[in-house]
Structure formats: C-alpha cells, structure tokens
Write a protein that holds these residues in place. Structure first.
Motif, PDB file in Angstrom:
ATOM      1  N   UNK A 280       0.826  -1.217   0.000  1.00  0.00           N
ATOM      2  CA  UNK A 280       0.000   0.000   0.000  1.00  0.00           C
ATOM      3  C   UNK A 280       0.861   1.268   0.000  1.00  0.00           C
ATOM      4  N   UNK A 281       1.908   1.220  -0.818  1.00  0.00           N
ATOM      5  CA  UNK A 281       2.789   2.371  -0.998  1.00  0.00           C
ATOM      6  C   UNK A 281       2.585   2.912  -2.407  1.00  0.00           C
ATOM      7  N   UNK A 282       2.346   4.220  -2.517  1.00  0.00           N
ATOM      8  CA  UNK A 282       2.089   4.822  -3.820  1.00  0.00           C
ATOM      9  C   UNK A 282       3.383   4.931  -4.620  1.00  0.00           C
ATOM     10  N   UNK A 283       3.333   4.451  -5.847  1.00  0.00           N
ATOM     11  CA  UNK A 283       4.492   4.540  -6.732  1.00  0.00           C
ATOM     12  C   UNK A 283       4.436   5.870  -7.480  1.00  0.00           C
ATOM     13  N   UNK A 284       5.506   6.637  -7.432  1.00  0.00           N
ATOM     14  CA  UNK A 284       5.518   7.957  -8.044  1.00  0.00           C
ATOM     15  C   UNK A 284       5.757   7.877  -9.552  1.00  0.00           C
ATOM     16  N   UNK A 285       5.148   8.799 -10.268  1.00  0.00           N
ATOM     17  CA  UNK A 285       5.337   8.873 -11.714  1.00  0.00           C
ATOM     18  C   UNK A 285       6.661   9.566 -12.028  1.00  0.00           C
ATOM     19  N   UNK A 286       7.113   9.416 -13.257  1.00  0.00           N
ATOM     20  CA  UNK A 286       8.333  10.081 -13.701  1.00  0.00           C
ATOM     21  C   UNK A 286       8.171  11.593 -13.600  1.00  0.00           C
ATOM     22  N   UNK A 287       6.992  12.095 -13.961  1.00  0.00           N
ATOM     23  CA  UNK A 287       6.743  13.539 -13.921  1.00  0.00           C
ATOM     24  C   UNK A 287       6.876  14.081 -12.504  1.00  0.00           C
ATOM     25  N   UNK A 288       6.328  13.372 -11.524  1.00  0.00           N
ATOM     26  CA  UNK A 288       6.430  13.815 -10.136  1.00  0.00           C
ATOM     27  C   UNK A 288       7.868  13.750  -9.645  1.00  0.00           C
TER      28      UNK A 288
END
Length: 374
Positions: free
Chosen positions: A305-313
């Motif tokens: 339940x850990x959010x994976x960050x996008x390249x843009x972020x």
C-alpha cells in the motif's frame, strides 16, 4: 552462473522496436506533455521549493521523449521561472523523442512564458561541430551559471570479457517468463558504455567552463543497483543479482560516483548524483530483466500500500533536491528519491530469484506482477 531450469533461453537482449507505419508521434508527444503538465503544475505551486530556478539557465542532456529528461523540461517550462532551457538529444526523426523536441518549441509559445527555449538533436559531445553548435546556443541565450541535468541513457547490457555467463529472468509482451543469456561485450562496446554516460557526461561541463560558460551545478541520474559491488564479484553468492547493473551498466556510474565524491565540498565543482526508483522510461524495457523488475516492484508496492511515483512527479522532486544543493554546498551529494522502494528492495530480489512459469507454484510470476503506475 547456471541457467534457471525449465525456462526458455534467449541470447542477447531486448531489441529496439521499429515504429509502426501508422505511428502518430506528434499525438503521442502531445499526450505525454499534457500528462506531465497535469501532474507537475500543482507541485510547482510550492514557491518555497522552486524559487531558486528564477532567472537561471538550464542545460538538459537527453531532454526529449517519455523519460526523466523530458519530464524535467516540462516542469521547467511550466514554471516559467528559468531564463533559458537548452535541450540536447539524439533521436530518430520518426520517434516520440523527436516529436517532443518539436512540441517543446510550441509549448513555450503557448504558455506565454519568457523562457528562451533551444533544442539541438545533434547529440552530446565536448568537441567538434555538435559541441560548437551547443556552445553557440548557450551564448545566444546569454547562459551563465548553467544548471546541467544529464539524463542520457545509452549503454550496452552484457558481460565483460572473461567473466562467467549470466542469465537474467524477464517477461515478454504476454507476461510470460523466460531468461536472457547476456552477451559478451566487445572491447568497443565496453568503452562506449563507460564513455557516453560516464566520461563524456562529466567532461562536458569542464569543456564549457574552458570556453567561459560557467556551470553552477551538475546533476546526474542513478539507480541503486550501481552500488551493489558484491554482485559484480563472480565468487560471491550474490553474483549478478542486479542483472546487467552487475555486469556492465555500473561502469559509467562508477565514473560519476568518483567525480561527485572527489568534488564534494570543494569550490571547483558542485555535483549531485540523484538515485531514482524504478521508472517506466523508454530505457527500462531495453535492459534485460527490466520489465520483470518493474512489474515485481510495482506489485510489491501495491501489496505494501505504498504509492508509486510517476516520472513527472519525480522530476519535480529532483528539482527540489537540486535547489537544496544550489543553496547549500554541503547538502547530500547522493540524495535518494527511491526511499519508498528501499523497504521492499530485498523482497524484490528474492522474488526475481523465485518466480516461475508454473501456474501451480505460489511464486507463479503472474501472481506477483503489476503494470506499474505510469
């Protein structure tokens, strides 16, 4: 290293796919830029973290296409803060990378910003016509105290001559498991791998300074697999556990690590080597095992339940970190933006070893995969 029993073996590594004849690169480029802007615009509202960019000049090497470099560029242009942004790429004319270069020119006009944008597709060099063209662009922009962001991805995945064979698990387009037998690299390939992302990357700012174009900060992109020195040792039980990063992709990173460590805290060069998490960039599927690694890590983050960050972020997060380095010479020279992946890192390594093609196995690969967040 022995092959994994029961899995099909392919020799070599992923090939660069030819684009379909009906490919609409400009449309793909539009979608990519629009997506980046939607993610980055709210993050750029934190003026306390981005004010340092005001009036500065940026040079982005590898700044086109669906990767980190182009994500840097969209953030810089959307902020409207820099005095200039100069992008260097080397893309086929028929590609998303080339399309984004063209679209960045239009984006600058559409945003109504006073950022001077320049783009050369002649590739990176510290001498010759390509370098002279880059210098002319920077002088035309009256660039001084340049922030240099290097995100070039150009290296050969394989085994160094004289080293044992290496087999790396991966998945195909259908999600089926197989294994690559990594090729033995030629001396020319080894030299190119170390040079383009290593020697050339760190030599360019030196060449610019000799011509009177000062570089206030040098920023490089890294991945934690390059730190696993034990995995490079053929006598270790951990040999090749990082796949191609254990065999050849660490070569240019060693050059960067050494340069950053050598100049940390000195007045001669301010350098930052940022460690990023696994990202869905155009380079990842070209690394043997890259697709499997991304799928497993994405799946484990979902379970945790850990959010994976996008390249843009992540590009904006990196700009925050660069601002810290600009404001404090003694800030962390090796910052970690992959911290949210570290708790599951060893878990992912064990899964890469255990996943199988057997649907009755608890470690059947499809049970553990995710498509990722991007």
């Amino acid at each position: 290293m022995l092959p994994y029993p029961g899995l099909p073996v392919l020799e070599g590594g992923p090939a660069i796919a030819r684009p379909p004849r009906d490919a609409t690169f400009l449309s793909e480029g539009h979608r990519l830029i629009k997506k980046n802007l939607a993610i980055q615009t709210p993050l750029l509202a934190d003026k306390s973290r981005v004010a340092w960019m005001s009036g500065r000049h940026f040079l982005v090497a590898g700044g086109t296409g669906p990767g980190l470099g182009a994500a840097y560029v969209t953030a810089l242009l959307a902020s409207g803060l820099p005095a200039s942004v100069t992008v260097v790429s080397r893309d086929l004319r028929q590609s998303v990378g080339h399309a984004t270069g063209e679209l960045f020119l239009k984006l600058t006009e559409e945003l109504g910003r006073k950022v001077k944008f320049s783009w050369t597709n002649d590739g990176l060099s510290f001498e010759g016509p390509a370098f002279e063209g880059l210098v002319a662009m920077l002088r035309d922009a009256r660039a001084a105290d340049v922030v240099y962001l290097n995100t070039v991805a150009a290296a050969n995945s394989g085994v160094l001559p004289g080293m044992p064979d290496v087999y790396t698990k991966d998945i195909n387009d259908s999600g089926e498991l197989f294994q690559w037998k990594l090729p033995v690299l030629t001396d020319k390939q080894v030299t190119a791998t170390r040079f383009i992302m290593g020697d050339l990357a760190v030599a360019l700012p030196v060449a610019l300074r000799k011509l009177g174009i000062d570089v206030s900060c040098e920023v490089y992109a890294d991945w934690r697999g390059s730190l696993d020195r034990d995995s490079r040792d053929p006598d270790s039980i951990h040999y090749a556990r990082q796949g191609a990063y254990s065999t050849s992709l660490y070569l240019p990173k060693d050059v960067v690590h050494s340069a950053v460590a050598e100049h940390y805290g000195t007045s001669s060069r301010r350098m930052v080597d940022i460690f990023f998490p696994v990202m869905n960039t155009r380079a990842l599927p070209l690394i043997p095992g890259g697709r499997l690694m991304n799928g497993l890590i994405s799946g484990l983050l979902e379970r945790a339940k850990v959010r994976q960050k996008s390249v843009a972020e992540l590009a904006v997060n990196a700009l925050y970190v660069i601002g810290d380095a600009i404001n404090d010479r003694l800030s962390n020279p090796f910052p970690r933006l992959d911290d949210y992946e570290l708790p599951i890192d060893l878990w992912a390594l064990e899964l890469q070893r255990l996943v199988s093609a057997d649907p009755t196995d608890p470690f059947y690969v499809r049970r553990w995969l995710s498509s990722g967040s991007d």
